[in-house]
Write an enzyme that holds these catalytic residues in place. Structure first.
Site, short mmCIF file in Angstrom:
data_model
loop_
_atom_site.label_atom_id
_atom_site.label_comp_id
_atom_site.label_asym_id
_atom_site.label_seq_id
_atom_site.Cartn_x
_atom_site.Cartn_y
_atom_site.Cartn_z
N TYR A 138 59.30 11.94 20.51
CA TYR A 138 58.41 10.78 20.09
C TYR A 138 59.23 9.57 19.57
O TYR A 138 58.97 8.54 19.63
CB TYR A 138 57.53 11.28 18.75
N LYS A 189 61.63 25.97 22.53
CA LYS A 189 61.93 26.40 23.98
C LYS A 189 63.33 26.50 24.17
O LYS A 189 64.08 25.84 24.98
CB LYS A 189 61.28 25.21 24.89
N ASP A 221 55.58 28.19 24.90
CA ASP A 221 54.68 28.54 26.05
C ASP A 221 53.87 29.81 25.83
O ASP A 221 52.77 30.07 25.91
CB ASP A 221 55.26 28.78 27.53
N ASP A 245 52.33 18.60 17.92
CA ASP A 245 50.96 17.90 18.48
C ASP A 245 49.95 18.91 19.26
O ASP A 245 48.97 18.95 19.10
CB ASP A 245 51.65 16.52 19.05
N ASP A 249 46.31 20.93 18.13
CA ASP A 249 44.95 20.62 18.84
C ASP A 249 44.34 21.87 19.35
O ASP A 249 43.23 22.16 19.20
CB ASP A 249 45.12 19.71 19.86
C1 IPM Z 1 48.27 13.28 16.13
C2 IPM Z 1 47.86 12.33 17.27
C3 IPM Z 1 48.97 11.51 17.33
C4 IPM Z 1 50.13 12.11 17.67
C5 IPM Z 1 48.80 10.13 18.37
C6 IPM Z 1 47.38 9.29 17.94
C7 IPM Z 1 50.06 8.95 18.08
O1 IPM Z 1 47.60 12.85 18.49
O2 IPM Z 1 48.34 13.04 15.02
O3 IPM Z 1 48.25 14.62 16.44
O4 IPM Z 1 50.69 12.28 18.94
O5 IPM Z 1 51.12 12.36 16.85
MG MG Z 2 47.57 15.12 18.53
#
Ligand code: IPM
Ligand code: MG
Length: 357
Positions: A138, A189, A221, A245, A249
């Site tokens: 990042y 990884k 993975d 990240d 999710d």
């Molecule tokens: C998160 C989001 C952010 C990230 C984006 C909006 C920059 O996806 O907080 O998980 O990638 O960290």
């Molecule tokens: Mg995210």
């Protein structure tokens, strides 16, 4: 308790508005809460031609904690990368040194049927993802766009971690595990990436200071697969920025809906930024449809981590529990046939449950 409120874009203002109702109740009860609001993301760009205006960063610096909604929207997609709303979030994380991101994936028993996974796979799920937040690909340099020797356009980013960055997030991982089931899984990884080989060495070394915590390592993975195969094998996962990240999710769906997952991003001294892990959902914006619970639960985390008021955090979480037990559902967590309520009604219900508690 000085709290900077950064609603952001899309559904951000709506969900933050509901969390603010909770703050009003707590202030009325006597907590010394002071709030001030400022724009970030697309709203920052509209107000000051920058996704993180100077005044917003200054406010966040002087506050004890920050509550953030979400950023981003189609109107800003064509802006150059430095001006995109997402850069506002990345810059505030970096600017405040918020390197430790805690993302709990907790399935409320009332929502077991809302998960897309079988009830027996997810029932009772309670896992914590500790994501490093200010390093990795990042932020790694060099990065950019260019032309390769064949004259073709290319883009490049650099995955990069220093030993000290890994050490401090590893410590947060071990300390978090100590407060829970004493099981830490480090995700990397290391079969391919040098960054990950260093990551694994450093986490292993830090682990010698925590003989009471069972440390394991897993390739990312495999971790992605194990999270849907048998998520309850995990207690605490510690991982880098990019892997965290993605895995967070994924883990959110285990908890029924991404609309349920809060997060805390902390610095060395537990100053924090609190935000739902979901995005700005432009397609839902302004329609009173978004689920405000992830934001309300983020507020609970603020009281737990920054203000060390576990009692207040637990009260907010209980109020959410009560509302779910009463069968109140926004559309993202409703089962076929269940009555659906809007953002405001959900916020009002939690507020009322809190007042009664
Ligand atoms: C998160 C989001 C952010 C990230 C984006 C909006 C920059 O996806 O907080 O998980 O990638 O960290
Ligand atoms: Mg995210």
């Amino acid at each position: 308790m000085k709290i900077a409120i950064l609603p952001g874009d899309g559904i951000g203002p709506e969900i933050v508005g509901e969390a603010t109702k909770i703050l009003h109740v707590l202030a009325r009860e006597g907590l010394p809460i002071e709030t001030e609001t400022a724009p970030i993301g697309g709203a920052g760009y509209e107000a000051a031609r920058h996704p993180l205006p100077h005044a917003t960063l200054a406010l966040a610096r002087e506050a004890d904690a920050v509550l953030l909604g979400a950023v981003g929207g189609p109107r800003y997609d064509a802006l150059p990368r430095e001006l995109r709303p997402e850069q506002g979030i990345l810059a505030i994380r970096k600017g405040l040194g918020l390197f430790a991101n805690l993302r709990p994936a907790l399935l409320f028993p009332e929502l077991t049927a809302s998960s897309t996974l079988k009830a027996e796979v997810v029932a009772g799920l309670d896992l914590m993802i500790v994501r490093e937040l200010t390093g990795d690909i990042y932020f790694g340099e060099p990065r950019g766009r260019g032309t390769n020797v064949a004259g073709e356009s290319e883009g490049f980013d650099t995955m990069r971690y220093s030993e000290s960055e890994i050490r401090r997030i590893a410590r947060v991982g071990f300390e978090t595990a100590r407060g829970r089931k004493r099981k830490l899984c480090s995700v990397d990884k290391a079969n391919v990436l040098d960054t990950s080989i260093l990551w694994r060495e450093v986490v292993t070394t830090v682990g010698r200071d925590y003989p009471d915590v069972a440390l394991s390592h897993m390739y990312v993975d495999n971790a992605a697969m194990q999270l849907v195969r048998n998520p309850k094998q995990f207690d605490v996962i510690v991982t880098g920025n990019l892997f965290g990240d993605i895995l967070s999710d994924e883990a959110s769906m285990l908890a029924g809906s991404i609309g349920m997952l809060p997060s805390a991003s902390l610095d060395e001294r537990r100053k924090g930024l609190y935000e739902p892990i979901h995005g700005s959902a432009p397609n839902l914006a302004g329609q009173d449809k978004a689920n405000p619970l992830a934001t309300i639960l983020s507020l609970a985390m603020m009281f737990r981590y920054t203000f060390t008021r576990d009692d207040v955090a637990a009260r907010i979480e209980r109020a959410v529990r009560v509302v779910l037990a009463d069968g109140l559902r926004t559309s993202d967590i409703a089962q076929p046939g269940e009555r659906i309520i809007g953002t405001r009604a959900m916020g009002d219900a939690v507020t009322a449950a809190l007042v009664r508690s």
